[in-house]
Design a protein around this motif. Structure first.
Motif, PDB file in Angstrom:
ATOM      1  N   VAL A 193      70.202 -19.165 -24.461  1.00 12.71           N
ATOM      2  CA  VAL A 193      70.640 -20.349 -25.203  1.00 12.71           C
ATOM      3  C   VAL A 193      71.503 -21.272 -24.349  1.00 12.71           C
ATOM      4  N   TYR A 248      64.734 -31.111 -30.127  1.00 10.64           N
ATOM      5  CA  TYR A 248      65.969 -31.851 -30.343  1.00 10.64           C
ATOM      6  C   TYR A 248      65.663 -33.344 -30.333  1.00 10.64           C
ATOM      7  N   ILE A 298      72.701 -29.872 -26.566  1.00 14.50           N
ATOM      8  CA  ILE A 298      71.854 -28.905 -27.260  1.00 14.50           C
ATOM      9  C   ILE A 298      72.590 -27.588 -27.466  1.00 14.50           C
ATOM     10  N   THR A 299      73.347 -27.164 -26.469  1.00 19.37           N
ATOM     11  CA  THR A 299      74.022 -25.869 -26.562  1.00 19.37           C
ATOM     12  C   THR A 299      75.333 -25.930 -27.335  1.00 19.37           C
ATOM     13  N   SER A 300      75.848 -27.129 -27.615  1.00 26.12           N
ATOM     14  CA  SER A 300      77.175 -27.240 -28.234  1.00 26.12           C
ATOM     15  C   SER A 300      77.232 -26.602 -29.612  1.00 26.12           C
ATOM     16  N   GLY A 301      76.108 -26.630 -30.352  1.00 25.33           N
ATOM     17  CA  GLY A 301      76.132 -26.085 -31.702  1.00 25.33           C
ATOM     18  C   GLY A 301      76.266 -24.578 -31.761  1.00 25.33           C
ATOM     19  N   GLY A 302      75.819 -23.883 -30.711  1.00 26.99           N
ATOM     20  CA  GLY A 302      75.828 -22.429 -30.751  1.00 26.99           C
ATOM     21  C   GLY A 302      76.847 -21.768 -29.857  1.00 26.99           C
ATOM     22  N   SER A 338      71.566 -22.639 -33.068  1.00 24.07           N
ATOM     23  CA  SER A 338      71.047 -23.338 -31.903  1.00 24.07           C
ATOM     24  C   SER A 338      69.526 -23.238 -31.885  1.00 24.07           C
ATOM     25  N   ARG A 349      67.627 -23.507 -29.478  1.00 25.03           N
ATOM     26  CA  ARG A 349      67.125 -22.851 -28.261  1.00 25.03           C
ATOM     27  C   ARG A 349      66.781 -21.388 -28.506  1.00 25.03           C
TER      28      ARG A 349
END
Length: 839
Positions: A64, A211, A292-296, A384, A386
């Motif tokens: 992720v 995304y 993209i990775t900020s949410g997870g 996420s 991903r």
């Protein structure tokens, strides 16, 4: 030359001797561990838990957070967004004029790509369905650095109002729903949203991170008539577009940010009517990968910490077992030391044992980690996108091997070794267990380490469980068990607005005749499932309301509903009346408002027959009149966006007076609503064969679905906490059992001189409780420090409340007392004469 060759030969011979000696140590260790089968199995399984959990979570974190995107030149791919923290909105889309200003004023970005998330009804690919889609310009795919796996992608030739409708399917939709059918290329579909258009399927997108939205297809702008309207093209406040860009050669993220802020400042200065001062509009940019990775990132790093704590607990437990084993082997180790074995040789023997144990634990752990990765991937997909395409690769093996090697080296140095002369070693002729204060102290330290780490995990899991229980017990204001919700989206293709409303009215009439049905209505959105679809709300005013200088009008939620909507959802009307057949196009404009709105805008007064009006400029873009509307009713407060109810300001409009959005059908039944799904669907399909009917569920089902992330959080971290607790309990019991065995003679003497058995039993249980209390205190201090450290990097991390902490303390103390009971019971059964004869 000869001396060099001789030196090399001696070095090679030395290496061969060392390898040979270590090989012999491995063979000896294997035979020794084979004789101690119970110990070996316990250690291997304990290490497998620690190593397997870390290998699985590292694979998740790598997939992720660290895995490269498939987008070409991802290090130049940017995501640009606006924020308005004054109205609690972190990510606001752009309007067409704003995008044009960016393209004209920012030179550090070579090209921009825009993406508008939109819902389409789609007919022409199997069953009619509602799909999540993106509407993009022809530059989008080039900017994003993506390629097709079939056909082609959209390009500048697909731009403009005269272009033919074209759509690209996302790989996941094509692969899962359409079973990778290559014949879809060239097929014509009908797409509906604010009007309807046809489009040709021109390609299938390669697998990539979906995304800014997980969509089924991406189409050109001409497929959405709304995007071609004058209000969309010229309206600065009509914000529907996410913006991406390509970093220019030689430019940096800082230079782009400076340019964007300068252009944005000019926009705020030149168009003050479009940017509320209270909202505090701002602009920023980051690499798309980081966005993209900020949410997870928060949940993944917390998971990683949890896995590391499991590893610490497992290693501490194994250290206790190996330390106890070294005491049992004191005779063997002392004899070897007395016969001339060096400390290095003895330590090498222990290292060989540790390597075999940790290697076996790593193998079992990695094998068990593969299915765990699949489970964790589905869990992390909630946070996420991903995680949807998570794959297992060789990195899991390397993590398992490194953890095993680290654990082996650490564990090999846990036991204390005797000296060759025996002066500080164990007695050569000793036949009983003699635990020195140094060894006993180590045993207790390792046990308390397990308890401390377990306390951190238990407190966190208890906090999540407490949150989940509060959410599940919250009264929502809806009759959740008896209301069936279905997505029946508006199909406007070839229909007037009157024909659209006539379709829903006839569907309501027919469904109301079904046995068990009490009320039927339509509305804009399904509670909770579609939260956020209308943003932070729209500005409105009311009779006699005057905003203070510099203050904007309040924001209210906009909902369009049919008569009997409130009765269908079990929401009482506090004053006035419901909508009826007279509330239609051409009649007096009327509304029903929430109780909170009535109290705020008309404090101490009767709100019925007063007026409210929309003042938000966005309303003209969706054909909603800003003329005054008479209040005919006041409804009880309900929050259809949050499981934890607030008191939102809400304005309900009759669906026959204004354009109808959403198309959500609600059926209230005094019996179980689930059997009604089939007949309701059949009635709607009889009225229109092309009408999608999807996502049928009771509001109770919807609430459970929305709470799934909280439930998964609780299950995952609760699972970690239970594993940690089990290992810690075994560790405490093992330490006390070993302590009792080594103190048998002492207990016999104390009994012989008059001590009561209950006193000895209490002392053993007290020893276990003291270890637990010390471990809890250490865990509380360490957990607080760890939380503060993590919170300095993760702003949304919250400390657990007092109740979860007390719960964790109680559980650990109770578990420690239970774990102490078995060793303590052995004290109660000691035979005094046998104890006095023991050595």
């Amino acid at each position: 030359m000869n001396s060099t060759s001789a030196s090399e030969n001696r070095t090679a011979s030395g290496w061969r001797d060392a390898i040979g000696a270590f090989t012999q140590d491995l063979k000896f260790a294997a035979r020794s561990l084979f004789r101690a089968t119970g110990l070996t199995i316990t250690v291997v399984l304990t290490l497998a838990l620690g190593i397997g959990a870390n290998a699985a979570i590292f694979t998740l974190v790598r997939g992720v957070l660290l895995r490269p995107l498939v987008n070409r030149d991802e290090d130049r791919l940017l995501y640009i967004w606006q924020s308005a923290r004054g109205i609690a909105t972190e990510d606001i889309a752009f309007s067409v004029p704003e995008v044009q200003d960016m393209e004209a004023g920012v030179k550090s970005i070579t090209s921009f790509g825009d993406f508008s998330t939109i819902g389409f009804t789609m007919v022409g690919l199997g069953e009619p369905r509602e799909v999540s889609a993106g509407v993009v310009s022809g530059s989008y795919f080039k900017v994003m650095g993506l390629r097709p796996v079939l056909g082609r992608l959209l390009d500048p030739h697909d731009d403009g109002p005269n272009a033919a409708g074209a759509a690209v399917l996302t790989f996941r939709f094509w692969n899962t729903v359409l079973k990778s059918d290559p014949s879809v290329i060239g097929k014509t579909i009908r797409l509906g949203s604010f009007g309807a258009r046809t489009a040709t399927i021109v390609g299938v997108l390669e697998p990539c991170v979906p995304y800014p939205a997980d969509t089924e297809l991406i189409a050109n702008i001409v497929t959405s008539p709304h995007h071609l309207s004058a209000t969309m093209v010229t309206g600065r406040v009509h914000r529907m577009t996410q913006l991406f860009g390509r970093l220019a050669p030689g430019a940096t993220l800082e230079s782009v940010r400076a340019e964007l802020k300068a252009v944005h400042a000019n926009m705020l200065r030149d168009h003050p009517e479009a940017y509320s001062k209270k909202a505090h509009f701002d602009i920023d940019v980051k690499l798309l990968r980081d966005q993209i990775t900020s949410g997870g990132i928060t949940v993944l790093l917390v998971l990683l910490v949890a896995a590391l704590l499991i590893f610490v607990i497992a290693c501490s437990n194994v250290a206790n077992l190996l330390l106890a084993r070294s005491v049992q082997r004191e005779g063997e180790l002392s004899i070897r030391a007395a016969l001339g074995a060096s400390t290095f040789a003895l330590r090498r023997t222990l290292l060989a044992e540790s390597l075999l144990l940790c290697g076996a634990g790593a193998i079992v752990g990695v094998l068990s980690a593969r299915p765990l990765v699949a489970i964790l991937g589905r869990y992390a997909a909630r946070f996420s996108v991903r995680a949807l395409d998570l794959t297992v690769d060789s990195s899991m093996l390397w993590v398992g091997a490194l953890l095993a090697l680290f654990a082996a080296v650490v564990l090999a140095f846990v036991p204390r070794l005797p000296a060759a002369n025996g002066s500080r070693g164990f007695g050569v002729a000793s036949s009983g267990l003699r635990v020195t204060g140094h060894t006993g102290g180590r045993l207790r330290i390792f046990a308390m380490t397990q308890i401390a780490a377990s306390f951190i995990l238990l407190a966190g899991a208890s906090a999540l469980l407490n949150t989940l229980l509060v959410l599940q017990s919250t009264q929502t204001g809806f009759d959740t068990r008896h209301v069936l919700a279905l997505n029946v989206p508006v199909m406007s293709y070839g229909k007037t607005q009157d024909q659209v409303t006539a379709f829903y009215k006839e569907a309501i009439r027919r469904i109301r005749e079904l046995p068990g049905v009490d009320n039927v209505a339509v509305g804009t959105m399904v509670p909770w499932r579609e939260a956020g679809n209308f943003g932070p709300g729209f500005n409105f005013s009311a009779d006699g309301h005057v905003s203070a200088p510099g203050e904007e009008d309040p924001r209210g939620r906009f909902r369009v509903v049919s008569p009997a909507f409130f009765a269908s959802l079990g929401v009482p009307l506090i004053a006035g009346r419901d909508f009826n057949e007279q509330d239609r196009h051409g009649g007096e404009s009327v509304v029903i408002v929430s109780q909170s709105l009535a109290q705020r805008m008309f404090p101490g007064q009767d709100a019925v027959d007063r007026h409210v009006m929309w003042t938000d400029p966005v309303m003209k873009f969706i054909d909603i009149s800003t003329a005054p509307r008479r209040i005919v009713g006041v409804a009880a407060n309900i929050d259809d966006e949050s499981i934890t109810p607030t008191s939102p300001l809400t304005i309900y409009q009759p669906f026959e007076q204004d354009p109808f959005f959403g198309g959500r059908l609600f059926v209230h039944s005094h019996v179980d609503p689930h059997p009604l799904i089939s007949p309701v669907t059949q009635i709607i399909r009889n009225l229109s064969v092309d009408q999608p009917v999807e996502h049928a569920a009771t509001l109770e089902d919807v609430r459970a679905e929305v709470l799934t992330p909280d439930r998964l959080n609780t299950l995952v971290f609760g699972g970690f906490a239970c594993v940690a607790l089990a290992i810690a309990v075994v560790g405490v019991a093992g330490v006390l059992a070993f302590s009792v065995s080594s103190r048998t003679r002492e207990f016999g003497i104390r009994l012989a001189v008059g001590s009561q058995r209950r006193q000895l039993l209490g002392s053993v249980i007290g020893e276990g409780a003291l270890m637990a209390a010390t471990g809890i205190a250490a865990g509380a201090i360490g957990g607080y420090a760890l939380a503060r450290l993590v919170a300095s990097y993760l702003n949304d991390l919250q400390m657990p409340g007092l109740t979860p902490v007390i719960g964790a303390v109680f559980v650990l103390l109770a578990a420690a007392i239970v774990a102490s009971a078995l060793p303590a019971s052995r004290v109660a059964r000691i035979d005094v004469m046998q104890a006095l004869r023991s050595d």
